[in-house]
Design a protein around this motif. Structure first.
Motif, PDB file in Angstrom:
ATOM      1  N   LYS A 104      93.920  89.386 -96.522  1.00 19.49           N
ATOM      2  CA  LYS A 104      93.100  88.687 -96.109  1.00 19.49           C
ATOM      3  C   LYS A 104      93.449  87.178 -96.071  1.00 19.49           C
ATOM      4  O   LYS A 104      94.593  86.756 -96.836  1.00 19.49           O
ATOM      5  N   ILE A 105      93.091  86.375 -95.281  1.00 17.68           N
ATOM      6  CA  ILE A 105      93.319  84.913 -95.202  1.00 17.68           C
ATOM      7  C   ILE A 105      92.181  84.183 -95.117  1.00 17.68           C
ATOM      8  O   ILE A 105      90.933  84.594 -94.820  1.00 17.68           O
ATOM      9  N   PHE A 106      91.914  82.869 -96.015  1.00 22.76           N
ATOM     10  CA  PHE A 106      90.641  82.251 -96.306  1.00 22.76           C
ATOM     11  C   PHE A 106      90.979  80.829 -96.335  1.00 22.76           C
ATOM     12  O   PHE A 106      91.705  80.404 -96.429  1.00 22.76           O
ATOM     13  N   VAL A 107      89.658  80.198 -95.871  1.00 20.84           N
ATOM     14  CA  VAL A 107      89.642  78.898 -95.994  1.00 20.84           C
ATOM     15  C   VAL A 107      88.413  78.728 -97.004  1.00 20.84           C
ATOM     16  O   VAL A 107      87.471  79.362 -96.499  1.00 20.84           O
ATOM     17  N   GLN A 108      88.485  77.645 -97.810  1.00 17.43           N
ATOM     18  CA  GLN A 108      87.022  77.473 -98.667  1.00 17.43           C
ATOM     19  C   GLN A 108      86.963  75.806 -99.138  1.00 17.43           C
ATOM     20  O   GLN A 108      87.952  75.310 -99.338  1.00 17.43           O
ATOM     21  N   PHE A 109      85.573  75.674 -98.643  1.00 19.13           N
ATOM     22  CA  PHE A 109      85.077  74.231 -98.759  1.00 19.13           C
ATOM     23  C   PHE A 109      84.386  74.265-100.068  1.00 19.13           C
ATOM     24  O   PHE A 109      83.230  75.061-100.087  1.00 19.13           O
ATOM     25  N   ASN A 110      84.430  73.347-101.130  1.00 16.33           N
ATOM     26  CA  ASN A 110      83.611  73.305-102.482  1.00 16.33           C
ATOM     27  C   ASN A 110      83.152  71.972-102.306  1.00 16.33           C
ATOM     28  O   ASN A 110      83.758  70.943-102.310  1.00 16.33           O
ATOM     29  N   TYR A 111      81.851  71.722-102.801  1.00 15.58           N
ATOM     30  CA  TYR A 111      81.255  70.496-103.256  1.00 15.58           C
ATOM     31  C   TYR A 111      80.411  70.493-104.310  1.00 15.58           C
ATOM     32  O   TYR A 111      79.899  71.593-104.368  1.00 15.58           O
ATOM     33  N   SER A 112      80.737  70.058-105.329  1.00 10.43           N
ATOM     34  CA  SER A 112      79.966  69.815-106.338  1.00 10.43           C
ATOM     35  C   SER A 112      79.594  68.546-107.090  1.00 10.43           C
ATOM     36  O   SER A 112      80.062  67.386-106.613  1.00 10.43           O
ATOM     37  N   SER A 113      78.729  68.619-107.820  1.00 13.53           N
ATOM     38  CA  SER A 113      78.206  67.487-108.479  1.00 13.53           C
ATOM     39  C   SER A 113      78.030  67.474-110.032  1.00 13.53           C
ATOM     40  O   SER A 113      77.322  68.528-110.247  1.00 13.53           O
ATOM     41  N   THR A 114      78.004  66.324-110.601  1.00 15.50           N
ATOM     42  CA  THR A 114      77.652  66.158-112.112  1.00 15.50           C
ATOM     43  C   THR A 114      76.210  65.556-112.271  1.00 15.50           C
ATOM     44  O   THR A 114      76.157  64.396-111.541  1.00 15.50           O
ATOM     45  N   ARG A 115      75.455  66.273-112.917  1.00 10.33           N
ATOM     46  CA  ARG A 115      74.027  65.567-112.916  1.00 10.33           C
ATOM     47  C   ARG A 115      74.017  64.330-113.832  1.00 10.33           C
ATOM     48  O   ARG A 115      74.895  64.267-114.839  1.00 10.33           O
ATOM     49  N   LYS A 116      73.589  63.086-113.347  1.00  9.22           N
ATOM     50  CA  LYS A 116      73.840  61.930-113.962  1.00  9.22           C
ATOM     51  C   LYS A 116      73.299  61.766-115.371  1.00  9.22           C
ATOM     52  O   LYS A 116      73.802  61.317-116.299  1.00  9.22           O
ATOM     53  N   LYS A 117      72.121  62.421-115.559  1.00 11.28           N
ATOM     54  CA  LYS A 117      71.441  62.484-116.938  1.00 11.28           C
ATOM     55  C   LYS A 117      71.539  63.702-117.373  1.00 11.28           C
ATOM     56  O   LYS A 117      71.568  64.976-116.851  1.00 11.28           O
ATOM     57  N   LYS A 118      72.091  63.905-118.752  1.00  8.02           N
ATOM     58  CA  LYS A 118      72.191  64.987-119.377  1.00  8.02           C
ATOM     59  C   LYS A 118      70.907  65.753-119.816  1.00  8.02           C
ATOM     60  O   LYS A 118      70.064  65.140-119.727  1.00  8.02           O
ATOM     61  N   ILE A 119      71.037  67.046-119.902  1.00  6.87           N
ATOM     62  CA  ILE A 119      69.719  67.759-120.380  1.00  6.87           C
ATOM     63  C   ILE A 119      69.501  68.173-121.693  1.00  6.87           C
ATOM     64  O   ILE A 119      70.510  68.381-122.165  1.00  6.87           O
ATOM     65  N   ASN A 120      68.496  67.950-122.207  1.00  2.73           N
ATOM     66  CA  ASN A 120      68.110  68.206-123.545  1.00  2.73           C
ATOM     67  C   ASN A 120      67.826  69.929-123.820  1.00  2.73           C
ATOM     68  O   ASN A 120      67.055  70.306-123.576  1.00  2.73           O
ATOM     69  N   ILE A 121      68.891  70.642-124.793  1.00  2.00           N
ATOM     70  CA  ILE A 121      68.609  71.818-125.042  1.00  2.00           C
ATOM     71  C   ILE A 121      68.908  72.021-126.541  1.00  2.00           C
ATOM     72  O   ILE A 121      69.738  71.802-127.029  1.00  2.00           O
ATOM     73  N   PHE A 122      67.568  72.442-127.186  1.00  3.46           N
ATOM     74  CA  PHE A 122      67.861  72.703-128.501  1.00  3.46           C
ATOM     75  C   PHE A 122      68.143  71.579-128.954  1.00  3.46           C
ATOM     76  O   PHE A 122      68.930  71.498-130.174  1.00  3.46           O
ATOM     77  N   GLY A 123      67.639  70.448-129.046  1.00  2.00           N
ATOM     78  CA  GLY A 123      68.012  69.207-129.388  1.00  2.00           C
ATOM     79  C   GLY A 123      69.340  68.481-129.263  1.00  2.00           C
ATOM     80  O   GLY A 123      69.672  67.421-129.921  1.00  2.00           O
ATOM     81  N   PHE A 144      91.827  67.857-103.102  1.00  2.00           N
ATOM     82  CA  PHE A 144      90.403  67.407-103.797  1.00  2.00           C
ATOM     83  C   PHE A 144      90.264  66.167-103.835  1.00  2.00           C
ATOM     84  O   PHE A 144      91.607  65.278-103.849  1.00  2.00           O
ATOM     85  N   THR A 145      89.185  65.362-103.831  1.00  2.00           N
ATOM     86  CA  THR A 145      88.841  64.113-104.045  1.00  2.00           C
ATOM     87  C   THR A 145      87.512  63.993-104.405  1.00  2.00           C
ATOM     88  O   THR A 145      86.473  64.795-104.436  1.00  2.00           O
ATOM     89  N   ARG A 146      87.314  62.823-105.510  1.00  5.10           N
ATOM     90  CA  ARG A 146      86.150  62.461-105.938  1.00  5.10           C
ATOM     91  C   ARG A 146      85.294  61.596-104.697  1.00  5.10           C
ATOM     92  O   ARG A 146      85.957  60.926-104.154  1.00  5.10           O
ATOM     93  N   ILE A 147      84.220  61.913-104.839  1.00  8.69           N
ATOM     94  CA  ILE A 147      83.318  60.946-103.555  1.00  8.69           C
ATOM     95  C   ILE A 147      81.940  60.296-104.342  1.00  8.69           C
ATOM     96  O   ILE A 147      81.652  60.824-105.407  1.00  8.69           O
ATOM     97  N   GLY A 148      81.424  59.555-103.484  1.00  9.28           N
ATOM     98  CA  GLY A 148      80.045  58.920-104.205  1.00  9.28           C
ATOM     99  C   GLY A 148      80.101  57.837-104.817  1.00  9.28           C
ATOM    100  O   GLY A 148      81.420  57.399-105.397  1.00  9.28           O
ATOM    101  N   LYS A 149      79.111  57.073-104.972  1.00 10.00           N
ATOM    102  CA  LYS A 149      79.231  55.576-105.584  1.00 10.00           C
ATOM    103  C   LYS A 149      79.756  55.827-107.041  1.00 10.00           C
ATOM    104  O   LYS A 149      80.582  54.775-107.650  1.00 10.00           O
ATOM    105  N   ASP A 150      79.340  56.867-107.823  1.00  8.09           N
ATOM    106  CA  ASP A 150      79.510  56.781-109.077  1.00  8.09           C
ATOM    107  C   ASP A 150      80.914  57.898-109.187  1.00  8.09           C
ATOM    108  O   ASP A 150      81.048  58.139-110.493  1.00  8.09           O
ATOM    109  N   GLN A 151      81.473  58.544-108.258  1.00  6.51           N
ATOM    110  CA  GLN A 151      82.299  59.245-108.327  1.00  6.51           C
ATOM    111  C   GLN A 151      82.220  60.617-109.152  1.00  6.51           C
ATOM    112  O   GLN A 151      82.647  61.082-109.747  1.00  6.51           O
ATOM    113  N   ARG A 152      80.780  60.914-109.206  1.00  9.41           N
ATOM    114  CA  ARG A 152      80.389  62.057-109.906  1.00  9.41           C
ATOM    115  C   ARG A 152      80.206  63.547-108.826  1.00  9.41           C
ATOM    116  O   ARG A 152      80.315  64.443-109.311  1.00  9.41           O
TER     117      ARG A 152
END
Length: 248
Positions: A143-162, A97-105
């Motif tokens: 079973k034999i498997f190979v798995q690729f994951n790509y994920s990202s954290t949203r830059k701005k947080k969302i507002n839920i119930f204040g 695993f590794t972080r990628i992107g300008k902001d490492q998000r």
């Protein structure tokens, strides 16, 4: 381009179509999507759906780039059903695993692993006395498997119930070879089948408290071989909780 939400809705619709139209003796589990970032992190997840499919995940970052994953699942639709289906599956793997992107998000992960399991699939017919058995199928498989994951954290947080919450989203693509080790129909041994599956999944996570997140996962599987029993058809559609701890 289609946005992530649009793609997720499309996949959800396809998943329901596969679920209604087909049936397979193999049901895929919800795979680990840990989004590991640094050495010492531990990821624990639990997922369930209305089909009686319960999956558990565990991941550990051994170094800043090497991680271990383990998955286990169980399915039990219940005996009072036209299709009485039971399955257990356990698997483990190692990956990078590794972080990628300008902001490492963003996080990219790739895992390879091996698993074993057992399925009992009883076709039943309703009668005045309850349910009569029509056909019983049972298999041991690996079973034999190979798995690729790509994920990202949203830059701005969302507002839920204040309260402002972190939102993550991502994609997992699994390439799996599943083969019957033993297969019997009505207690009589039958020549086994194997299949190669492509399993694309999409997931979204919302932070509840520090380290604990609510995760929604949906996807489907595509079988490359035309088999009678071991084929595509069961979707992955789960809701669960994941918890990450042990960061530096």
């Amino acid at each position: 381009m289609l946005k992530f939400r649009q793609i997720s809705r499309i996949v959800g619709g396809l998943s329901l179509a596969f679920l209604v139209g087909c049936h397979s003796i193999y049901m895929p589990n919800a795979p680990a999507t840990p989004m590991l970032r640094e050495a010492g992190e531990v990821y624990v997840g639990g997922h369930f759906n209305a089909q009686g499919n319960i999956s558990g995940n565990l991941a550990l970052a051994l170094t800043d780039n090497v991680g271990l994953v383990a998955n286990a699942s169980t399915v039990n639709t219940g005996a009072n059903n036209n299709d009485y289906f039971r399955q257990w599956l356990a698997e483990g793997g190692i990956g990078y695993f590794t972080r990628i992107g300008k902001d490492q998000r963003q996080v990219f992960e790739v895992y390879m692993g091996y698993g074993i399991g057992n399925t009992k699939d009883f076709k039943q017919r309703a009668s005045v006395m309850g349910y009569d058995l029509v056909e019983a199928r049972e298999m041991d498989f690996d079973k034999i498997f190979v798995q690729f994951n790509y994920s990202s954290t949203r830059k701005k947080k969302i507002n839920i119930f204040g309260d402002r919450k972190e939102l993550n989203y991502g994609t997992a693509i699994r390439l799996s070879r599943v083969g019957m080790q033993k297969f019997a129909v009505d207690g009589v041994s039958v020549t086994g089948e194997e299949n190669f599956f492509i399993e694309p999944l999409f997931f979204t996570r919302m932070q509840l408290v520090n380290g604990l997140q609510l995760q929604y996962t949906n996807g489907f599987n595509i079988g490359l071989n035309k088999n009678e029993y071991l084929k595509a058809g069961n979707s992955v559609f789960t809701l669960g909780l994941v918890y990450t701890f042990g960061k530096k």
